[in-house]
Scaffold this motif. Structure first.
Motif, short mmCIF file in Angstrom:
data_model
loop_
_atom_site.label_atom_id
_atom_site.label_comp_id
_atom_site.label_asym_id
_atom_site.label_seq_id
_atom_site.Cartn_x
_atom_site.Cartn_y
_atom_site.Cartn_z
N LEU A 39 35.79 35.90 -56.29
CA LEU A 39 34.97 36.30 -57.45
C LEU A 39 34.13 34.56 -57.84
O LEU A 39 34.09 33.57 -58.26
N THR A 40 32.86 35.00 -56.66
CA THR A 40 31.56 33.88 -57.27
C THR A 40 30.07 35.24 -58.36
O THR A 40 30.33 35.45 -58.60
N PHE A 41 30.28 33.40 -59.19
CA PHE A 41 28.81 33.90 -59.89
C PHE A 41 27.94 32.91 -59.28
O PHE A 41 27.92 32.74 -58.84
N PRO A 42 26.99 34.65 -58.61
CA PRO A 42 26.13 34.37 -58.55
C PRO A 42 24.66 33.42 -59.14
O PRO A 42 24.34 34.03 -60.30
N LEU A 43 24.30 32.65 -58.55
CA LEU A 43 22.86 32.55 -59.31
C LEU A 43 21.63 32.46 -58.14
O LEU A 43 21.81 32.68 -56.98
N SER A 44 20.71 33.19 -58.73
CA SER A 44 19.62 33.50 -58.60
C SER A 44 18.60 32.19 -57.62
O SER A 44 19.15 30.43 -58.44
N ALA A 45 17.72 31.91 -57.05
CA ALA A 45 16.81 31.24 -56.56
C ALA A 45 15.98 29.91 -57.70
O ALA A 45 16.66 28.97 -57.77
N ASP A 46 15.80 30.50 -58.54
CA ASP A 46 15.33 29.97 -60.37
C ASP A 46 16.82 29.60 -60.54
O ASP A 46 16.49 27.71 -61.04
N GLU A 47 17.53 29.71 -60.84
CA GLU A 47 18.50 29.44 -61.20
C GLU A 47 18.78 28.25 -60.56
O GLU A 47 19.54 27.18 -61.16
N ARG A 48 18.92 27.60 -59.66
CA ARG A 48 19.56 26.86 -58.44
C ARG A 48 19.15 26.04 -58.35
O ARG A 48 19.45 24.59 -58.51
N SER A 49 17.99 24.97 -59.30
CA SER A 49 17.13 24.53 -60.19
C SER A 49 18.09 24.15 -61.06
O SER A 49 17.77 22.39 -60.96
N PHE A 50 18.87 24.73 -61.55
CA PHE A 50 19.50 23.84 -62.92
C PHE A 50 21.14 23.34 -62.54
O PHE A 50 21.64 22.60 -62.85
N LEU A 51 21.34 22.96 -61.03
CA LEU A 51 21.81 23.00 -60.42
C LEU A 51 21.88 20.79 -60.06
O LEU A 51 21.77 20.57 -59.24
N ASP A 52 21.64 20.14 -61.51
CA ASP A 52 21.44 19.00 -61.46
C ASP A 52 22.41 18.51 -62.17
O ASP A 52 21.49 19.79 -63.81
N PRO A 53 23.07 17.18 -62.38
CA PRO A 53 23.09 17.04 -63.62
C PRO A 53 21.98 16.77 -64.60
O PRO A 53 22.29 15.91 -66.13
N ARG A 54 21.03 16.22 -64.88
CA ARG A 54 20.09 15.76 -65.29
C ARG A 54 19.25 16.80 -66.14
O ARG A 54 18.52 16.67 -66.71
N CYS A 55 19.82 17.99 -65.76
CA CYS A 55 19.57 19.30 -66.98
C CYS A 55 20.60 18.53 -68.45
O CYS A 55 20.26 19.11 -69.51
N SER A 56 21.56 18.03 -68.95
CA SER A 56 22.34 17.34 -69.37
C SER A 56 21.96 16.12 -70.00
O SER A 56 20.94 15.58 -69.62
#
Ligand code: AKG
Length: 304
Positions: A39-56
């Motif tokens: 069971l994977t929580f799917p991310l859209s291509a745009d949402e993948r830009s949030f895979l970055d610790p600098r969001c915090s």
């Protein structure tokens, strides 16, 4: 007892048969972790830009979302990006709710949604005092948010894009742990809990249950010998998987990993299939007295 029970299903809105639902309910309330390997929580291509610790924003360990108000905290992002991030976290909240309601329908009328969090920062690097250090085995109890005995049920999804697992340690059964530490825990001081609420340090009144749970959480984290030598398992939750656990009951510690979603739910003890297994019931039995009065429950419901 195996610490994990595998549950098949590739969608958060999967339909589970009665046998699986019964097995899941018994295992969860018995202190096992329900693990969804596919069971994977799917991310859209745009949402993948949030895979970055600098969001915090670097201050809080989590980006946190309150589904009841829509407020999002702990991020430096603003404007359109912030809205997009909020949408992603809100979608996780909805997916987790759908999963819990589908797998544990008996909880549905009782379920209350707590905070949702997104954790883009490496777990090993989160700065902490020992009480905030989640790499030490602990059961969850919140110093400023007493819950009057309600359960803390959490759903986690590891969305690490580089295939890195989330590494946890899982400790001994709740009752064993409680028996180990209760003799070292003092009862609340007269007036102390009233003062905490009056000064706004707790949202509502800290019941005796909340006092003992918080003291247990602190005693576990503060005991180096226990941390190293108590019976424990290391478990790695691979990228692309989901798991669900009562974190007020199961001693756990987060050792490593990055990019995780988490949704908290509260379930009252009377909404459980086996209330006798709840930490409230176990502590009341061990201490030989009631730890939550009707007045405490009303106070904490008013405050939440
Ligand atoms: C907690 O939220 O109680 C934890 O121990 C952290 C779990 C994690 O971030 O993997």
């Amino acid at each position: 007892m195996d610490p994990l029970v595998n549950i098949e299903g590739e969608r958060f809105d999967a339909v589970f048969g009665e046998a699986v639902r019964d097995q899941a309910l018994r295992a969860l309330e018995g202190g096992q972790v329900l693990f969804f390997p596919h069971l994977t929580f799917p991310l859209s291509a745009d949402e993948r830009s949030f895979l970055d610790p600098r969001c915090s924003d670097g201050r809080a360990k989590n980006i946190s979302y309150d589904v009841s108000t829509g407020s999002l905290k702990g991020t430096v992002l603003g404007g359109h990006e912030r809205e997009h991030l909020r949408g992603m976290v809100a979608r996780f909240a909805q997916s987790a709710r759908t999963l819990v309601e589908g797998l544990l329908p008996g909880y549905t009328p009782h379920l209350r949604l707590g905070r949702t969090s997104y954790r883009p920062v490496e777990a090993k690097e989160r700065p902490s005092s020992y009480r905030k250090d989640d790499s030490r085995l602990h059961v969850d109890a919140f110093p400023s948010r007493p819950n009057g005995g309600q359960r803390i049920l959490r759903v986690f999804s590891n969305v690490n894009p580089d295939g890195r697992g989330r590494v946890w340690r899982l400790g001994e059964p709740f009752e064993t742990c409680a028996r180990r530490f209760l003799p070292t825990i003092r009862p609340p001081l007269p007036g102390q809990r009233w003062l905490l609420a009056a000064c706004g340090l707790t949202t509502g009144y800290r019941s005796a249950y909340d006092h003992y749970m918080l003291a247990l959480h602190n005693a576990m984290k503060g005991d180096d010998y226990f941390q190293r030598h108590c019976p424990q398992y290391e478990v790695t939750f691979p990228a692309g998987t989901t798991w669900m656990v009562f974190t007020d009951q199961v001693p756990h510690a987060a050792m490593a990993g990055q990019y995780l979603f988490e949704q908290t739910f509260h379930v009252p003890v009377h909404g459980l299939n086996e209330p006798a297994r709840a930490p409230l019931s176990v502590l009341e039995r061990l201490l030989g007295r009631s730890l939550v009065t009707t007045r405490d429950q009303n106070r904490s419901i008013r405050a939440s």
